[in-house]
Design a protein around this motif. Structure first.
Motif, mmCIF file in Angstrom:
data_model
loop_
_atom_site.group_PDB
_atom_site.id
_atom_site.type_symbol
_atom_site.label_atom_id
_atom_site.label_comp_id
_atom_site.label_asym_id
_atom_site.label_seq_id
_atom_site.Cartn_x
_atom_site.Cartn_y
_atom_site.Cartn_z
ATOM 1 N N LYS A 272 0.639 -1.305 0.085
ATOM 2 C CA LYS A 272 -0.054 -0.050 0.178
ATOM 3 C C LYS A 272 0.884 1.448 -0.171
ATOM 4 C CE LYS A 272 -2.183 2.321 3.353
ATOM 5 N NZ LYS A 272 -3.195 2.444 4.538
ATOM 6 N N LEU A 273 2.021 1.175 0.746
ATOM 7 C CA LEU A 273 2.894 2.379 1.040
ATOM 8 C C LEU A 273 3.524 2.558 -0.307
ATOM 9 C CD1 LEU A 273 4.136 1.707 4.449
ATOM 10 C CD2 LEU A 273 2.629 3.504 4.019
ATOM 11 N N THR A 274 4.033 1.526 -0.988
ATOM 12 C CA THR A 274 4.846 1.726 -2.255
ATOM 13 C C THR A 274 3.926 2.002 -3.477
ATOM 14 O OG1 THR A 274 5.866 -0.502 -1.490
ATOM 15 C CG2 THR A 274 6.344 0.403 -3.721
ATOM 16 N N GLU A 275 2.514 1.742 -3.278
ATOM 17 C CA GLU A 275 1.675 2.255 -4.293
ATOM 18 C C GLU A 275 1.842 3.804 -4.310
ATOM 19 O OE1 GLU A 275 -0.782 0.841 -6.356
ATOM 20 O OE2 GLU A 275 -0.019 -1.115 -5.984
ATOM 21 N N LYS A 276 1.726 4.199 -3.080
ATOM 22 C CA LYS A 276 1.997 5.757 -3.053
ATOM 23 C C LYS A 276 3.061 6.368 -3.535
ATOM 24 C CE LYS A 276 -1.004 6.097 1.279
ATOM 25 N NZ LYS A 276 -0.892 6.748 2.598
ATOM 26 N N VAL A 277 4.109 5.646 -2.900
ATOM 27 C CA VAL A 277 5.514 6.187 -3.432
ATOM 28 C C VAL A 277 5.723 6.141 -4.915
ATOM 29 C CG1 VAL A 277 8.151 5.541 -3.465
ATOM 30 C CG2 VAL A 277 6.906 5.190 -1.436
ATOM 31 N N GLY A 278 5.260 5.141 -5.741
ATOM 32 C CA GLY A 278 5.286 4.860 -7.093
ATOM 33 C C GLY A 278 4.307 6.204 -7.788
ATOM 34 N N GLU A 279 3.305 6.229 -7.244
ATOM 35 C CA GLU A 279 2.414 7.388 -7.962
ATOM 36 C C GLU A 279 2.984 8.485 -7.900
ATOM 37 O OE1 GLU A 279 -1.357 6.513 -6.613
ATOM 38 O OE2 GLU A 279 -2.135 8.637 -7.301
ATOM 39 N N ARG A 280 3.540 8.818 -6.813
ATOM 40 C CA ARG A 280 4.289 10.337 -6.586
ATOM 41 C C ARG A 280 5.434 10.348 -7.459
ATOM 42 N NH1 ARG A 280 5.443 11.309 -0.626
ATOM 43 N NH2 ARG A 280 6.815 12.855 -1.294
ATOM 44 N N MET A 281 6.239 9.119 -7.620
ATOM 45 C CA MET A 281 7.408 9.158 -8.645
ATOM 46 C C MET A 281 6.711 9.433 -10.000
ATOM 47 S SD MET A 281 9.939 8.671 -6.751
ATOM 48 C CE MET A 281 11.279 7.952 -7.985
ATOM 49 N N ARG A 282 5.838 8.853 -10.567
ATOM 50 C CA ARG A 282 5.550 9.130 -11.825
ATOM 51 C C ARG A 282 5.037 10.488 -12.016
ATOM 52 N NH1 ARG A 282 4.438 3.941 -10.301
ATOM 53 N NH2 ARG A 282 2.321 4.153 -9.945
ATOM 54 N N LYS A 283 4.224 10.811 -11.110
ATOM 55 C CA LYS A 283 3.656 12.072 -11.073
ATOM 56 C C LYS A 283 4.628 13.176 -11.318
ATOM 57 C CE LYS A 283 -0.568 13.149 -9.360
ATOM 58 N NZ LYS A 283 -1.418 13.193 -8.100
ATOM 59 N N LEU A 355 15.881 -0.470 -21.110
ATOM 60 C CA LEU A 355 17.030 -1.555 -21.918
ATOM 61 C C LEU A 355 16.790 -3.030 -21.676
ATOM 62 C CD1 LEU A 355 20.056 0.562 -20.664
ATOM 63 C CD2 LEU A 355 18.829 0.896 -22.994
ATOM 64 N N PHE A 356 15.659 -3.131 -20.988
ATOM 65 C CA PHE A 356 15.667 -4.424 -20.752
ATOM 66 C C PHE A 356 14.609 -5.603 -21.294
ATOM 67 C CE2 PHE A 356 16.699 -1.608 -17.185
ATOM 68 C CZ PHE A 356 17.953 -2.157 -16.468
ATOM 69 N N ASP A 357 13.471 -5.007 -21.323
ATOM 70 C CA ASP A 357 12.473 -5.947 -21.968
ATOM 71 C C ASP A 357 11.107 -5.304 -22.205
ATOM 72 O OD1 ASP A 357 12.181 -7.594 -18.986
ATOM 73 O OD2 ASP A 357 10.515 -6.295 -19.714
ATOM 74 N N ALA A 358 10.419 -5.622 -23.184
ATOM 75 C CA ALA A 358 9.076 -5.269 -23.613
ATOM 76 C C ALA A 358 7.958 -4.959 -22.534
ATOM 77 C CB ALA A 358 8.641 -5.612 -24.826
ATOM 78 N N THR A 359 8.032 -6.278 -21.994
ATOM 79 C CA THR A 359 7.126 -6.444 -20.753
ATOM 80 C C THR A 359 7.340 -5.382 -19.618
ATOM 81 O OG1 THR A 359 8.488 -8.273 -20.279
ATOM 82 C CG2 THR A 359 6.108 -8.846 -20.099
ATOM 83 N N ARG A 360 8.658 -5.058 -19.345
ATOM 84 C CA ARG A 360 8.848 -3.840 -18.403
ATOM 85 C C ARG A 360 8.255 -2.707 -18.915
ATOM 86 N NH1 ARG A 360 13.518 -0.048 -16.702
ATOM 87 N NH2 ARG A 360 12.817 0.342 -14.554
ATOM 88 N N ASP A 361 8.101 -2.339 -20.174
ATOM 89 C CA ASP A 361 7.717 -1.105 -20.867
ATOM 90 C C ASP A 361 6.275 -1.021 -20.725
ATOM 91 O OD1 ASP A 361 9.959 -0.049 -21.507
ATOM 92 O OD2 ASP A 361 9.983 -0.744 -23.759
ATOM 93 N N LYS A 362 5.552 -2.169 -21.058
ATOM 94 C CA LYS A 362 4.219 -2.398 -20.953
ATOM 95 C C LYS A 362 3.784 -1.961 -19.420
ATOM 96 C CE LYS A 362 2.707 -5.369 -24.583
ATOM 97 N NZ LYS A 362 3.236 -6.923 -25.217
ATOM 98 N N ARG A 363 4.315 -2.671 -18.685
ATOM 99 C CA ARG A 363 4.064 -2.657 -17.189
ATOM 100 C C ARG A 363 4.104 -1.040 -16.888
ATOM 101 N NH1 ARG A 363 7.342 -5.820 -15.019
ATOM 102 N NH2 ARG A 363 8.598 -3.966 -13.974
ATOM 103 N N LEU A 364 5.060 -0.539 -17.160
ATOM 104 C CA LEU A 364 5.405 0.975 -16.693
ATOM 105 C C LEU A 364 4.156 1.687 -17.273
ATOM 106 C CD1 LEU A 364 9.088 1.492 -16.914
ATOM 107 C CD2 LEU A 364 7.890 1.735 -14.880
ATOM 108 N N GLU A 365 3.757 1.434 -18.553
ATOM 109 C CA GLU A 365 2.553 1.915 -19.229
ATOM 110 C C GLU A 365 1.310 1.911 -18.408
ATOM 111 O OE1 GLU A 365 4.258 4.292 -21.524
ATOM 112 O OE2 GLU A 365 2.010 4.430 -21.545
ATOM 113 N N LEU A 366 1.273 0.633 -17.975
ATOM 114 C CA LEU A 366 -0.001 0.291 -17.197
ATOM 115 C C LEU A 366 -0.041 0.825 -15.857
ATOM 116 C CD1 LEU A 366 -2.419 -1.809 -17.373
ATOM 117 C CD2 LEU A 366 -0.779 -3.143 -15.832
ATOM 118 N N GLU A 367 0.940 1.110 -15.156
ATOM 119 C CA GLU A 367 0.874 2.022 -14.099
ATOM 120 C C GLU A 367 0.673 3.217 -14.233
ATOM 121 O OE1 GLU A 367 4.630 1.097 -11.833
ATOM 122 O OE2 GLU A 367 4.456 -1.178 -11.543
#
Ligand code: DCP
Ligand code: CA
Length: 390
Positions: A272-283, A355-367
């Motif tokens: 739950k806390l990481t969700e908040k951290v990630g959201e602020r990072m992306r924002k 530089l890693f993989d397409a799944t990582r890109d997709k996941r970042l997009e999804l987030e």
């Protein structure tokens, strides 16, 4: 050569309506009203309209207007339900076109972004050409139109993107910020709503030129918010449009209602806390490399541990995985805890292309998409199953 500060503000025209017209070409050129949609893509039958096509605007229909009122103004309007997934797709496609040209894209909503073209004079001697190129590619690849304002300040770029809507480009050369704004009604300035407008009208200030000419001594007495607006009217960027203060780390922690040594509960809390951290990072379009966690035992003893990732990230999943690993190393597994916290530091410039993989890109997009949904429909719009119980 002096460094040039240049901003584009790109705003899509009648966004939801344009996407609907693109999806169903029989709607092209017709007055349409787009109903509201919920986060699951279902249309909300009552209430206000999300937007109206420009053909419907001729009759006075506007975003946020009650549907019955819009239909009274334009009985021939076609009402369509929204397709939220399609808006996200179109939005992503538009901003990836922007990222082909702009060194930095600050997306501020689904259909709006600031593009930072500062210090690009050598690669882009003519910014109007670039704006037209972006618009053409958006039209060709996404099938909708955008309006762009170009100026040395974000405020003026934003105001000018509205100037020749739809499908327009407005360029305000450096030094002309104040004279461009002067004839406009004060309401055109971002930050001035109906209440503020009334307040200024009572003081005899109707245009941005009149606002700019109020002596500073007088403005000071009206408070900090008025000072910000006054600075904008004078062609300077003010605090709420100036890039953020430098952030060095983002973290969240929480004290439990009751001490716990239940690993499942502790990990759910960490998630739950990481969700908040990630959201602020992306924002903030931040990206960091050093993940750290803190735990506090029931006897108030606190311990922390950190580890540097091989790459920088803003992904909730990646931050969480490292956090979970650190927690399992740090905690003895049985002494009850009263608090857990997680954070990330060592920020780089922006999110690095993967530089890693397409799944990582997709996941970042999804987030990022989930962030947009949360912004629009509230923080509980999308909750991972693991933290439902909390
Ligand atoms: N929106 C909404 N409810 C509102 C306002 C807007 O759901 N009260 C949605 C529908 C819009 C999108 O957000 O299409 C973007 O909002 P804008 O205010 O930028 O309006 P448009 O893009 O529709 O029109 P414009 O051409 O004036 O930018
Ligand atoms: Ca818009």
């Amino acid at each position: 050569m002096s460094a040039r500060s240049s901003w584009f503000h790109l705003d899509l025209d009648a966004f939801f309506a344009s996407v609907e017209q693109k999806l169903d070409p029989s709607l092209k050129g017709k007055p349409i009203l787009v109903g509201r949609v919920d986060p699951h893509g279902k249309s909300v039958p009552r209430g206000v309209i999300a937007t109206a096509s420009y053909e419907a605007r001729k009759f006075g229909c506007r975003s946020g207007m009650p549907l019955f009122q819009a239909l009274k103004l334009c009985p021939n309007c076609i009402v369509v339900g929204g397709h939220y997934e399609e808006y996200i797709k179109a939005s992503d496609a538009v901003f990836s076109i922007c990222a082909r040209y702009a060194p930095r894209v600050e997306q501020i909503s689904l259909d709006e972004a600031f593009l930072d073209f500062s210090r690009t004079e050598l690669i882009y001697p003519n910014l109007i050409n670039i704006a037209n190129k972006i618009k053409e590619e958006v039209k060709k690849e996404v099938g909708i139109t955008a309006s762009i304002g170009i100026a040395a300040t974000k405020v003026v770029a934003k105001v000018s993107s509205d100037f020749k809507k739809p499908d327009g480009v407005t360029y305000v050369p450096k030094g002309f910020e104040k004279s461009f704004l002067a004839p406009l009604p004060i309401r055109d300035l971002p930050g001035i709503g109906r209440k503020m407008e009334e307040y200024f009208h009572k003081l005899g200030v109707k245009t941005l030129g009149e606002l700019a000419d109020v002596p500073f001594e007088k403005i000071k007495a009206w408070g900090q918010f008025s000072i910000n607006l006054w600075e904008s009217a004078n062609g300077r960027d003010n605090i709420w449009f100036v890039p953020r203060i430098e952030v060095k780390s983002v973290s969240h922690s929480e004290t439990f209602a009751r001490n716990s040594n239940d690993l499942k509960f502790i990990l759910a809390m960490l998630q739950k806390l990481t969700e908040k951290v990630g959201e602020r990072m992306r924002k903030g379009v931040y990206s960091g490399r050093c993940v750290y966690i803190t735990i506090r035992y029931s006897d108030f003893r606190s311990v922390s541990r950190q580890r540097v990732l091989p790459y920088s990230t803003s992904s909730t999943k990646e931050i969480y995985e490292m956090g979970e690993e650190l927690l399992k190393e740090l905690w003895d597994g049985h002494t009850p805890l009263r608090l857990v916290g997680i954070g990330i530091s060592q920020f780089g410039e922006t999110i690095q292309p993967s530089l890693f993989d397409a799944t990582r890109d997709k996941r970042l997009e999804l987030e990022k998409r989930v962030d947009i949904l949360k912004e629009r429909f509230g923080k509980d719009a999308v909750i991972p199953a693991s933290i439902m119980k909390l």
